[in-house]
Design a protein around this motif. Structure first.
Motif, short mmCIF file in Angstrom:
data_model
loop_
_atom_site.label_atom_id
_atom_site.label_comp_id
_atom_site.label_asym_id
_atom_site.label_seq_id
_atom_site.Cartn_x
_atom_site.Cartn_y
_atom_site.Cartn_z
N HIS A 1 -9.27 -0.70 2.64
CA HIS A 1 -7.81 -0.64 2.87
C HIS A 1 -7.06 -1.11 1.52
N CYS B 1 0.81 -1.27 0.05
CA CYS B 1 -0.17 -0.01 -0.04
C CYS B 1 0.98 1.23 0.07
N CYS C 1 -1.35 -3.50 6.84
CA CYS C 1 -1.61 -4.64 5.84
C CYS C 1 -1.17 -5.84 6.66
ZN LIG Z 1 0.59 -1.42 3.72
#
Ligand SMILES: [Zn+2]
Length: 184
Positions: A60, A18, A46
């Motif tokens: 997310h 991410c 994550c």
């Molecule tokens: Zn991440």
């Protein structure tokens, strides 16, 4: 350099899923040999969700739109597993994995749905645990007996088989039945 430093260089100090720079750490993509090719560098948000499918927060994971194009197989394997959990068939169809990489990705998925590995007392065993052998075990093919009381450190789980673990005894990597072990 150690694994973490190597991953810092590879990732540019960003989460490989991410791009967050928050609380980064190493994730070995199971089943992993611990090498950089089978590890990724990810943020705590994550990691928490990768490790616990009950904590998945769909919002997310829009980041997978980007990280699915990573050139690192370990990253693609985790992307595949997350997209599978999210049942995002559209992106799964676009994600190209070589056959052996796809097999690796799917091993993790089937492991998620398997029973945990337990020792003789029913205690759940996890990779990295240390166990003690509770009775003399003849090790087939290795030509020795793992004596009662032998400590096996840093065990590995056997994917798809909750009755066995792998560990080193006398310097040899062997498979042991979890029902003859006790977690230390
Ligand atoms: Zn991440």
């Amino acid at each position: 350099m150690g694994l973490e430093q190597d991953l810092q260089v590879r990732s540019g100090n960003r989460c490989e899923l991410c791009t967050s720079t928050d609380s980064l750490s190493v994730l070995e993509v199971s089943p992993s040999d611990g090498s950089i090719d089978q590890s990724i560098y990810i943020c705590s948000a994550c990691k928490e969700q990768v490790e616990d499918k009950d904590k998945m927060d769909e919002n997310h994971w829009h980041c997978l739109n980007e990280s699915m194009w990573s050139e690192e197989n370990a990253v693609k394997v985790v992307v595949y597993r997350m997209l599978s959990r999210l049942k995002n068939q559209e992106l799964l169809d676009m994600l190209y994995l070589e056959d052996d990489i796809k097999a690796w990705a799917e091993m993790g998925l089937s492991a998620e749905n398997k029973e945990p590995t337990r020792d003789a007392n029913g205690t759940i065993l996890q990779a990295g645990d240390s166990v003690s052998v509770i009775k003399d075990l003849v090790v087939k093919g290795a030509g020795f007996t793992a004596k009662q009381g032998t400590t096996v450190k840093n065990i590995h789980l056997v994917l798809g088989n909750c009755e066995q673990i792998e560990g080193r005894v006398n310097g040899t990597k062997i498979v042991l039945l979890s029902c003859y072990l006790k977690k230390l």
